[in-house]
Scaffold this active site. Structure first.
Site, PDB file in Angstrom:
ATOM      1  N   HIS A 285     104.509  15.510  52.289  1.00 31.01           N
ATOM      2  CA  HIS A 285     105.100  15.897  51.010  1.00 31.01           C
ATOM      3  C   HIS A 285     106.628  15.974  51.060  1.00 31.01           C
ATOM      4  O   HIS A 285     107.277  15.931  50.003  1.00 31.01           O
ATOM      5  CB  HIS A 285     104.604  17.283  50.603  1.00 31.01           C
ATOM      6  CG  HIS A 285     103.320  17.285  49.840  1.00 31.01           C
ATOM      7  ND1 HIS A 285     103.091  16.484  48.743  1.00 31.01           N
ATOM      8  CD2 HIS A 285     102.197  18.040  49.990  1.00 31.01           C
ATOM      9  CE1 HIS A 285     101.888  16.741  48.260  1.00 31.01           C
ATOM     10  NE2 HIS A 285     101.326  17.682  48.993  1.00 31.01           N
TER      11      HIS A 285
ATOM     12  N   GLU B 139     104.037  27.200  43.635  1.00 22.85           N
ATOM     13  CA  GLU B 139     103.342  26.110  42.944  1.00 22.85           C
ATOM     14  C   GLU B 139     102.040  26.625  42.341  1.00 22.85           C
ATOM     15  O   GLU B 139     101.306  27.344  43.019  1.00 22.85           O
ATOM     16  CB  GLU B 139     103.043  24.960  43.906  1.00 22.85           C
ATOM     17  CG  GLU B 139     102.528  23.723  43.194  1.00 22.85           C
ATOM     18  CD  GLU B 139     102.221  22.570  44.151  1.00 22.85           C
ATOM     19  OE1 GLU B 139     102.273  21.415  43.703  1.00 22.85           O
ATOM     20  OE2 GLU B 139     101.914  22.824  45.317  1.00 22.85           O
TER      21      GLU B 139
ATOM     22  N   ASN C 289     106.942  23.678  50.758  1.00 22.41           N
ATOM     23  CA  ASN C 289     108.327  24.024  50.463  1.00 22.41           C
ATOM     24  C   ASN C 289     109.261  23.285  51.427  1.00 22.41           C
ATOM     25  O   ASN C 289     109.061  23.320  52.643  1.00 22.41           O
ATOM     26  CB  ASN C 289     108.544  25.524  50.634  1.00 22.41           C
ATOM     27  CG  ASN C 289     107.453  26.345  49.991  1.00 22.41           C
ATOM     28  OD1 ASN C 289     107.192  26.225  48.810  1.00 22.41           O
ATOM     29  ND2 ASN C 289     106.803  27.180  50.788  1.00 22.41           N
TER      30      ASN C 289
ATOM     31  N   ALA D  76      98.179  25.698  52.630  1.00 24.63           N
ATOM     32  CA  ALA D  76      99.590  25.655  53.009  1.00 24.63           C
ATOM     33  C   ALA D  76     100.380  25.191  51.789  1.00 24.63           C
ATOM     34  O   ALA D  76      99.812  24.793  50.779  1.00 24.63           O
ATOM     35  CB  ALA D  76      99.810  24.713  54.189  1.00 24.63           C
ATOM     36  N   MET D  77     101.708  25.245  51.895  1.00 28.36           N
ATOM     37  CA  MET D  77     102.567  24.860  50.778  1.00 28.36           C
ATOM     38  C   MET D  77     103.806  24.160  51.295  1.00 28.36           C
ATOM     39  O   MET D  77     104.488  24.649  52.196  1.00 28.36           O
ATOM     40  CB  MET D  77     102.959  26.104  49.970  1.00 28.36           C
ATOM     41  CG  MET D  77     103.884  25.825  48.812  1.00 28.36           C
ATOM     42  SD  MET D  77     103.127  24.672  47.621  1.00 28.36           S
ATOM     43  CE  MET D  77     104.598  23.905  46.947  1.00 28.36           C
TER      44      MET D  77
ATOM     45  N   GLU E 176      99.308  15.086  45.500  1.00 28.17           N
ATOM     46  CA  GLU E 176      98.292  15.621  46.394  1.00 28.17           C
ATOM     47  C   GLU E 176      97.365  14.540  46.943  1.00 28.17           C
ATOM     48  O   GLU E 176      96.962  14.588  48.102  1.00 28.17           O
ATOM     49  CB  GLU E 176      97.494  16.714  45.689  1.00 28.17           C
ATOM     50  CG  GLU E 176      98.332  17.902  45.252  1.00 28.17           C
ATOM     51  CD  GLU E 176      99.055  18.591  46.412  1.00 28.17           C
ATOM     52  OE1 GLU E 176      98.720  18.332  47.579  1.00 28.17           O
ATOM     53  OE2 GLU E 176      99.963  19.392  46.144  1.00 28.17           O
TER      54      GLU E 176
ATOM     55  N   GLU F 242     101.345  18.561  54.607  1.00 28.88           N
ATOM     56  CA  GLU F 242     102.541  19.227  54.084  1.00 28.88           C
ATOM     57  C   GLU F 242     103.804  18.456  54.441  1.00 28.88           C
ATOM     58  O   GLU F 242     104.733  18.346  53.626  1.00 28.88           O
ATOM     59  CB  GLU F 242     102.627  20.662  54.605  1.00 28.88           C
ATOM     60  CG  GLU F 242     101.402  21.518  54.327  1.00 28.88           C
ATOM     61  CD  GLU F 242     100.935  21.474  52.884  1.00 28.88           C
ATOM     62  OE1 GLU F 242     101.781  21.358  51.973  1.00 28.88           O
ATOM     63  OE2 GLU F 242      99.716  21.554  52.646  1.00 28.88           O
TER      64      GLU F 242
END
Length: 864
Positions: free
Chosen positions: A318, A144, A282, A279-280, A337, A315
């Site tokens: 999301h 991202e 995924n 963090a992400m 976000e 996260e």
């Protein structure tokens, strides 16, 4: 009223220059990648099933920093070889075909290779030092917003959702994970294995992930049928238990709140040594910085634990809001976000109610106020055209202002009605893509309120209102005007922006709600405000506007501070803080408000954290010869609270009380209280030699005071803990604290440390930020940044350039500010243009406060 242009949504896609044609859409990717950690390279192949909407002789997708060696199309079993054209500027791969593909289904086959880069983007290389010595490498992804194209050719725009089938060829002694669970494993006979993972749900390319390296996993925890694991480097398993507890809570919390089961098959939360973001999200393979996943609850501070809870909750929020339902284009990233930031607070509040998470949310909102009051602010949502535009959206306005506006809306609509609207939105759009207005439509359908009209005024124009409250013959009159520290260049070119402001007013007659959508409104009051029954505008303290009271109303509010809710007291001080920075009030007035907070016996941690920030404003406003008077006032201010808290932890203390004790010890020590300095020194030494005997909060406060006054031995001890600390949190705690040292020679040693590879690139910009904020050495720090500009930037992750200079916001010397501004004007950072302009403007605000106030502060201090 605002002009139509001020509140109308921008085009959903903006200019399509650089965008992919919409006539060809991927439906499925079958990916096979073979990373070689020894050579930092990878090879890959992709088969992409396409829906060709209209006849075409050219296929266009995204690719960057890849060597694409083969491209051909399978059309009904017939091979059509393509001619490869790579456009580095547009980051596009064009496959020219010798014949026209008809509408329908076709499969594009690609063979490619690339480099595992060191910029913490795309498919990149992270390293750690093993316990026995020697560096070990990990291959990890961060896609991202627009970096999947650095790992495989793809339709790298969020609207092009597809199913992903991932296969990884890896050395047999390495762990490999991806979005889905492992389905099959084949020995390749050359020391490698081929691992095939389960297909994903339809999702955007930026959510694809794979991690390969010498790592371990915890055993899976079953969360209502969803296996949850922590992935970590060897030897860190004992630091994973807290994250497992938080992750299990969050998955259950969100499944209940959203009314939809978790949309993946499993959740792996992966801690990697080098990561550009916190963090992400995924799907099923969430990647974190180690400091935000691996933690020892016994040695961590409450703030460090809360950071872990927040990021895990963010996260996992999301997985539904972002992964299951995704914005159509990057102009909508704010909603992803902002909503996840809002939901992290709801989840954390449920996880540890005693932590008063919504009070901490007020602290985050304060940061958004400070940015949004600038002439260089921007709307929360704006047109996005280039990858650099998309990267620029990951900022305070997207996360903190966006979440504060969402919280304000939730409190106005009611929590249950708001949740019902969120459920309606997710159920209607799952597996699809949306625009911001789709959420407002769902909320309007559930509540009957004009949500779109209200929210457009907050989303599509920058800034926020100052609501002024005054008493007159009509009762209580409320007016709105933009709250700005400095006027924008186009000020006076038209009418001021206005907002649909959901104002909640409490008085002796009860609570009344009104939407202030014009320049003024009036309310009838049943009685004259008094200390026992003040008029509170922004009752509850949840809204995203500042309040200025006339003299009579202000006196009643200050006299009744002790009867307000903690978040309302916070808002009163926060408004005083902002009005002082703007120049409406003097530094002495801000000090007086802080004194009133202390005099009512304030014990809330968040209020005192804000008070500490206000003390810093007063201190930096003062001239050099006035600072001893400021410190003397701070010592008087804190003495009663310090006595009430005591030196040692009481078994009945909650976490926030322990944190407050540490905060007070650090503040007193920094301002020269001899008893606090002696106590801080003793705690610091004890923490070095017997760390398990020291309360983490007390130790953090002692470190703050001990670092400023450090001699060479203490400084060496701090660097040793940075290098060899038992937890990731301890290591960075000491690294950043060392930047505050007052001794000039030691500060030079600190800057020399930053030139070495000992400081990871992910931490480097934050270390320089801390150095620039050192009031004794800001010029020295700036010289180091200026002279090493290109060299330092070359080491930084792609998204950290603006962090490098963020510390300039503390500068008060006009000459130094001039030098900094001139340098940054001639050394642009294209992907952070707006953010750096905001840092410069905030620096100018700080300089202006100092120039207004210096020489007048000491005489205006309470008790002075």
């Amino acid at each position: 009223m605002p002009s139509d242009d001020a509140t109308a949504p921008p085009p959903a896609t903006g200019d399509r220059a650089g965008r992919l044609p919409a006539s060809v859409r991927p439906e499925r990717y079958d990916l096979r990648l073979a990373p070689d950690l020894a050579t930092s390279t990878f090879r890959g192949a992709a088969s992409v099933t396409l829906d060709v909407g209209s006849p075409t002789a050219e296929l266009v997708c995204n690719a960057a920093e890849l060597d694409v060696s083969e491209a051909w199309v399978d059309l009904d079993g017939r091979r059509i070889d393509g001619e490869i054209h790579l456009d580095a500027d547009l980051e596009q791969l064009r496959v020219a075909l010798p014949e026209t593909l008809p509408g329908g289904t076709a499969t594009l086959h690609l063979t490619f290779s690339g480099v595992l880069n060191d910029r913490l983007r795309g498919f990149y290389r992270s390293t750690y030092t093993a316990d026995g010595g020697g560096d070990r490498a990990i291959a990890v992804t961060q896609f991202e917003p627009t970096d999947a194209r650095r790992a495989f050719p793809c339709w790298d725009e969020p609207e092009f959702k597809a199913v992903f089938g991932v296969t990884l060829d890896v050395a047999e002694d390495l762990l490999a994970i991806s979005n889905g669970p492992e389905l099959a494993r084949e020995d390749l006979g050359d020391g490698r294995v081929r691992i095939r993972f389960a297909d994903t749900m339809p999702m955007s390319t930026y959510l694809v992930a794979f991690v390969v390296g010498p790592m371990e996993t915890t055993g899976p925890v079953d969360v209502d049928g969803v296996p949850l694991r922590i992935v970590h480097r060897p030897g860190q398993g004992e630091l994973a238990e807290f994250a497992l507890e938080v992750g299990a809570h969050a998955l259950r919390f969100f499944a209940d709140y959203y009314g939809i089961a978790y949309p993946g098959d499993k959740v792996d939360m992966v801690a990697v040594p080098d990561f550009a973001f916190g963090a992400m999200e995924n799907l099923g393979c969430v990647v974190y910085r180690e400091t935000l996943l691996l933690v020892d609850p016994e040695s961590a501070t409450q703030a460090e634990l809360l950071a872990v809870v927040d990021v895990i909750a963010h996260e996992l929020a999301h997985m539904w809001f972002g992964d299951l339902v995704t914005m159509r284009w990057w102009n909508g990233i704010w909603l992803n976000e902002a909503f996840a930031t809002f939901m992290e607070a709801k989840c954390a509040a449920a996880f540890r109610p005693a932590w008063e998470r919504w009070m901490h949310f007020g602290r985050e909102r304060s940061g958004a106020f400070d940015v949004d009051a600038l002439a260089t602010t921007r709307p929360i949502e704006y047109p996005v055209i280039t990858p650099a535009d998309a990267e620029g959206m990951f900022d305070t306005l997207t996360y903190q202002k966006g979440s504060a506006v969402v919280r304000m809306l939730e409190q106005y609509l009611g929590e249950d009605a708001f949740r019902d609207g969120i459920r309606r939105y997710l159920q209607a759009h799952q597996f699809g893509n949306t625009e911001t207005g789709d959420l407002w439509d769902a909320l309007e359908a559930v509540t009957g309120e004009p949500v779109r009209a209200m929210m457009d005024s907050w989303i599509f124009q920058g800034g926020f209102p100052l609501v002024t409250a005054s008493l007159d013959d009509a009762g209580l009159t409320l007016t709105q005007q933009p709250f700005r520290y400095t006027e924008p260049a186009d000020a006076g070119d038209g009418e001021d922006p206005r907002w649909h402001v959901p104002v909640v007013v409490r008085s002796a007659g009860g609570t009344e709600r009104i939407v202030l959508d014009g320049p003024r409104a009036s309310l009838t009051l049943p009685a004259t405000p008094t200390a026992g029954a003040p008029v509170v505008v922004n009752a509850g303290g949840h809204a995203f506007y500042r309040v200025s009271y006339d003299a009579e109303l202000q006196a009643a509010v200050l006299d009744g501070l002790g009867d307000l809710a903690p978040l309302e007291r916070y808002a009163v001080l926060d408004d005083a803080h902002g009005l002082t920075l703007r120049g409406d009030r003097r530094a002495g007035d801000l000090a007086a408000t802080v004194q009133r907070i202390a005099d009512v016996g304030e014990t809330d941690l968040s209020v005192w954290q804000l008070a500490a920030s206000s003390i810093e404003v007063v201190d930096r406003a003062a001239s050099e010869d006035e600072r001893p008077a400021v410190s003397a006032w701070v010592r008087r201010l804190l003495a009663p609270l310090a006595a009430r808290l005591g030196d040692d932890v009481d078994p009945t203390d909650d976490d926030r009380t322990r944190a407050l004790r540490g905060l007070v010890l650090g503040l007193r020590g920094v301002h020269g209280d001899p008893d606090a300095l002696a106590r801080a020194t003793a705690v610091f030494e004890q923490q070095l030699h017997r760390p398990t005997e020291v309360d983490a909060e007390l130790g953090a406060g002692a470190l703050k005071a001990a670092a400023v006054t450090a001699d060479a031995d203490r400084f060496d001890a701090m660097l040793d803990r940075f290098r060899h600390g038992a937890t990731p949190q301890e290591q960075v705690r000491y690294l950043y604290a060392a930047a505050t040292v007052a001794d000039g020679d030691l500060f030079s040693r600190y800057l020399a440390l930053l030139e070495t590879d000992e400081v990871r690139s992910q931490n480097l910009a934050f270390a320089y930020r801390a150095a620039l904020r050192n009031p004794a050495h800001d010029r020295h720090a700036w010289t180091a940044v200026r002279d090493g500009w290109e060299r330092i930037r070359a080491r930084l992750p792609f998204n950290a350039n603006h962090r490098l200079v963020e510390g300039i916001t503390s500068v008060t010397d006009p000459a130094l500010a001039d030098e900094i501004e001139e340098f940054l004007a001639t050394h642009p950072v294209p992907e952070a243009t707006t953010l750096i302009a905001q840092h410069v403007e905030r620096m100018r605000v700080q300089v202006a406060v100092h120039q207004r106030e210096a020489g007048q502060v000491a005489s205006s201090l309470p008790g002075g």
